[in-house]
Scaffold this motif. Structure first.
Motif, PDB file in Angstrom:
ATOM      1  N   LEU A 104       0.843  -1.329  -0.105  1.00  0.00           N
ATOM      2  CA  LEU A 104       0.031   0.126  -0.206  1.00  0.00           C
ATOM      3  C   LEU A 104       0.831   1.245  -0.208  1.00  0.00           C
ATOM      4  N   ILE A 105       0.538   2.104  -0.842  1.00  0.00           N
ATOM      5  CA  ILE A 105       1.073   3.767  -0.793  1.00  0.00           C
ATOM      6  C   ILE A 105       0.555   4.449   0.230  1.00  0.00           C
ATOM      7  N   ALA A 106       1.172   4.863   1.362  1.00  0.00           N
ATOM      8  CA  ALA A 106       0.574   5.547   2.359  1.00  0.00           C
ATOM      9  C   ALA A 106       0.371   6.998   2.260  1.00  0.00           C
ATOM     10  N   THR A 107      -0.768   7.509   2.657  1.00  0.00           N
ATOM     11  CA  THR A 107      -1.145   8.633   2.619  1.00  0.00           C
ATOM     12  C   THR A 107      -1.229   9.114   4.152  1.00  0.00           C
ATOM     13  N   GLU A 108      -1.666  10.269   4.057  1.00  0.00           N
ATOM     14  CA  GLU A 108      -1.914  10.974   5.448  1.00  0.00           C
ATOM     15  C   GLU A 108      -2.991  10.211   6.596  1.00  0.00           C
ATOM     16  N   SER A 109      -4.052   9.910   5.823  1.00  0.00           N
ATOM     17  CA  SER A 109      -5.022   9.293   6.321  1.00  0.00           C
ATOM     18  C   SER A 109      -5.022   7.680   6.305  1.00  0.00           C
ATOM     19  N   THR A 110      -3.834   7.237   5.770  1.00  0.00           N
ATOM     20  CA  THR A 110      -3.928   5.695   5.764  1.00  0.00           C
ATOM     21  C   THR A 110      -3.558   5.281   7.422  1.00  0.00           C
ATOM     22  N   LYS A 111      -4.363   4.183   7.915  1.00  0.00           N
ATOM     23  CA  LYS A 111      -4.352   3.631   9.018  1.00  0.00           C
ATOM     24  C   LYS A 111      -3.242   2.424   8.897  1.00  0.00           C
ATOM     25  N   VAL A 112      -2.493   2.323   9.997  1.00  0.00           N
ATOM     26  CA  VAL A 112      -1.715   1.054  10.116  1.00  0.00           C
ATOM     27  C   VAL A 112      -2.328  -0.102  10.887  1.00  0.00           C
ATOM     28  N   ALA A 113      -2.082  -1.362  10.811  1.00  0.00           N
ATOM     29  CA  ALA A 113      -2.595  -2.368  11.403  1.00  0.00           C
ATOM     30  C   ALA A 113      -1.383  -3.403  12.113  1.00  0.00           C
ATOM     31  N   GLU A 114      -1.818  -3.903  13.199  1.00  0.00           N
ATOM     32  CA  GLU A 114      -0.755  -5.040  13.786  1.00  0.00           C
ATOM     33  C   GLU A 114      -0.386  -5.958  12.538  1.00  0.00           C
ATOM     34  N   GLY A 115       0.904  -6.074  12.612  1.00  0.00           N
ATOM     35  CA  GLY A 115       1.517  -7.117  11.709  1.00  0.00           C
ATOM     36  C   GLY A 115       1.910  -6.471  10.404  1.00  0.00           C
ATOM     37  N   ASP A 116       1.663  -4.828  10.161  1.00  0.00           N
ATOM     38  CA  ASP A 116       1.865  -4.071   8.913  1.00  0.00           C
ATOM     39  C   ASP A 116       3.493  -4.063   9.047  1.00  0.00           C
ATOM     40  N   ILE A 117       4.077  -4.165   7.990  1.00  0.00           N
ATOM     41  CA  ILE A 117       5.577  -3.611   7.849  1.00  0.00           C
ATOM     42  C   ILE A 117       5.618  -2.227   7.381  1.00  0.00           C
ATOM     43  N   LEU A 118       6.254  -1.317   8.063  1.00  0.00           N
ATOM     44  CA  LEU A 118       6.110   0.131   7.680  1.00  0.00           C
ATOM     45  C   LEU A 118       7.609   0.441   6.934  1.00  0.00           C
ATOM     46  N   ILE A 119       7.502   1.116   5.552  1.00  0.00           N
ATOM     47  CA  ILE A 119       8.824   1.355   5.034  1.00  0.00           C
ATOM     48  C   ILE A 119       8.621   2.771   5.300  1.00  0.00           C
ATOM     49  N   ILE A 120       9.636   3.189   5.985  1.00  0.00           N
ATOM     50  CA  ILE A 120       9.818   4.558   6.487  1.00  0.00           C
ATOM     51  C   ILE A 120      11.250   5.227   6.298  1.00  0.00           C
ATOM     52  N   ASP A 121      11.199   6.482   6.466  1.00  0.00           N
ATOM     53  CA  ASP A 121      12.520   7.333   6.316  1.00  0.00           C
ATOM     54  C   ASP A 121      13.278   7.167   7.567  1.00  0.00           C
ATOM     55  N   SER A 122      14.332   6.151   7.532  1.00  0.00           N
ATOM     56  CA  SER A 122      15.235   6.043   8.664  1.00  0.00           C
ATOM     57  C   SER A 122      16.218   6.929   8.961  1.00  0.00           C
ATOM     58  N   GLU A 123      16.501   7.968   7.974  1.00  0.00           N
ATOM     59  CA  GLU A 123      17.501   8.796   8.018  1.00  0.00           C
ATOM     60  C   GLU A 123      17.188   9.957   9.365  1.00  0.00           C
ATOM     61  N   LYS A 124      15.645  10.255   9.373  1.00  0.00           N
ATOM     62  CA  LYS A 124      15.373  11.147  10.292  1.00  0.00           C
ATOM     63  C   LYS A 124      15.420  10.580  11.878  1.00  0.00           C
ATOM     64  N   VAL A 125      14.694   9.083  11.812  1.00  0.00           N
ATOM     65  CA  VAL A 125      14.883   8.529  12.961  1.00  0.00           C
ATOM     66  C   VAL A 125      16.417   8.389  13.530  1.00  0.00           C
ATOM     67  N   ILE A 126      17.490   7.973  12.712  1.00  0.00           N
ATOM     68  CA  ILE A 126      18.824   8.008  13.252  1.00  0.00           C
ATOM     69  C   ILE A 126      19.275   9.533  13.765  1.00  0.00           C
ATOM     70  N   LYS A 127      18.919  10.505  13.011  1.00  0.00           N
ATOM     71  CA  LYS A 127      19.510  11.738  13.341  1.00  0.00           C
ATOM     72  C   LYS A 127      18.663  12.133  14.707  1.00  0.00           C
ATOM     73  N   LYS A 128      17.492  11.617  14.847  1.00  0.00           N
ATOM     74  CA  LYS A 128      16.624  11.982  16.267  1.00  0.00           C
ATOM     75  C   LYS A 128      17.404  11.429  17.396  1.00  0.00           C
ATOM     76  N   LYS A 129      17.963  10.051  17.014  1.00  0.00           N
ATOM     77  CA  LYS A 129      18.533   9.212  18.266  1.00  0.00           C
ATOM     78  C   LYS A 129      19.766  10.052  18.531  1.00  0.00           C
ATOM     79  N   ARG A 130      20.578  10.378  17.500  1.00  0.00           N
ATOM     80  CA  ARG A 130      21.836  11.005  17.886  1.00  0.00           C
ATOM     81  C   ARG A 130      21.666  12.133  18.537  1.00  0.00           C
ATOM     82  N   LYS A 131      20.578  12.937  18.366  1.00  0.00           N
ATOM     83  CA  LYS A 131      20.541  14.122  19.098  1.00  0.00           C
ATOM     84  C   LYS A 131      20.111  13.976  20.521  1.00  0.00           C
ATOM     85  N   ARG A 132      19.412  12.772  20.934  1.00  0.00           N
ATOM     86  CA  ARG A 132      18.990  12.322  22.264  1.00  0.00           C
ATOM     87  C   ARG A 132      20.235  11.952  23.120  1.00  0.00           C
ATOM     88  N   ARG A 133      21.218  11.144  22.070  1.00  0.00           N
ATOM     89  CA  ARG A 133      22.472  10.732  22.801  1.00  0.00           C
ATOM     90  C   ARG A 133      23.250  12.025  23.313  1.00  0.00           C
TER      91      ARG A 133
END
Length: 321
Positions: free
Chosen positions: A292-321
């Motif tokens: 599924l192509i995700a839109t703003e209103s697309t709901k995720v369900a248990e068992g779904d695999i999300l393809i996300i932008d990991s760059e922002k998550v990595i930067k966010k973790k670095r800032k917390r450290r």
């Protein structure tokens, strides 16, 4: 050996020294040929006419050699075709026709004025110098994409020219029968009046003709603006598309997969809420056998695999450290 010749002549590889030398050498030969052709027309340089003729003959011989080599390697240019069909495809292509018209006046047919005029076609060889550059490819892409609109505008221009020619003939024939002998004689005036400000050699003298000339002058402004606007809009669309494409590539420079479990707390949330909460875009949702192509209103369900932008998550973790 034929494959190597084809790579040198066709593939613009800057890391391949023979290919680069061939490209530069061909450009030099084309420029020298055209300069000699221009200088040959000056009467003050008649003393060097034999030199210009020699240069022209040598460069044309090089064109003939290139033409023969391209015919010999045409099956590599069109690998999906048989050898005879590949040769025919090259002969009727733009490069093949230009090269043939370039070398044709070199032979005995050069005595005819029509074939002498074909020497001008050599200027089209200059396109080879720029054919592999990005800017030239952009122009070709825009013209190809807008070809239908451009042809429509050219058709409109032709119709308006014919209509203005008939109109000026009807208005001016009686007053100037020698100038406007028939409807076709008004074509020159309609072209010069519609596309420029006119040359003054043919002009209306009647009131009706002058009124028509005023209207056609106003139409001429719009006629020139139509293809110009189409091509300009094509360039804007092309660069906007390129910028958006580059932006998308930067957005998904690093992607990651997230499994939606009960512990993650993501089940039931929309992709828009996940983006606000975690600062990461959700691009795709893998659900069972569906993608599924995700839109703003697309709901995720248990068992779904999300393809996300990991760059922002990595930067966010670095800032917390």
């Amino acid at each position: 050996m034929r494959k190597r010749l084809f790579e040198i002549m066709e593939i613009n590889n800057r890391d391949d020294i023979p290919s680069t030398v061939f490209d530069i050498g061909l450009a030099v030969v084309i420029v020298v040929n055209i300069i000699a052709m221009f200088l040959e027309t000056f009467s003050s340089l008649n003393a060097y006419k034999s030199l210009f003729t020699m240069i022209e003959n040598v460069t044309v011989v090089l064109f003939i050699i290139e033409y023969i080599l391209r015919i010999a390697t045409s099956d590599l240019l069109y690998p999906d075709k048989s050898r005879p069909r590949a040769v025919l495809s090259f002969l009727i292509s733009f490069d093949g026709v230009v090269e043939l018209l370039t070398i044709l006046p070199f032979f005995y047919l050069s005595g005819f004025i029509v074939f002498r005029m074909l020497r001008v076609v050599r200027i089209f060889h200059l396109f080879r110098i720029n054919s592999q550059s990005d800017s030239f490819n952009v122009i070709k892409s825009v013209l190809y994409e807008k070809r239908n609109a451009i042809m429509s505008s050219v058709f409109i221009i032709i119709i308006l020219m014919l209509a203005s020619s008939l109109g000026i003939y009807s208005a001016e024939h009686e007053a100037q029968p020698d100038v406007y002998e028939n409807a076709f004689s008004g074509i020159w005036w309609s072209v010069s009046a519609m596309l420029t400000v006119g040359y003054g050699d043919i002009y209306p003298i009647t009131i009706a003709g002058r009124i028509m000339a005023i209207l056609i002058a106003f139409l001429g402004v719009g006629v020139v603006a139509i293809p110009t606007g189409i091509i300009s809009a094509g360039f804007v669309e092309y660069y906007s598309r390129e910028q958006n494409y580059d932006k998308k590539l930067r957005d998904i420079e690093r992607v990651g997969e997230v499994l939606v479990t009960e512990e993650s707390g993501l089940a039931g949330q929309t992709a828009g809420k996940i983006k606000k909460a975690h600062g990461s875009n959700v691009y795709l949702i893998l659900r069972d056998d569906l993608t599924l192509i995700a839109t703003e209103s697309t709901k995720v369900a248990e068992g779904d695999i999300l393809i996300i932008d990991s760059e922002k998550v990595i930067k966010k973790k670095r800032k917390r450290r």
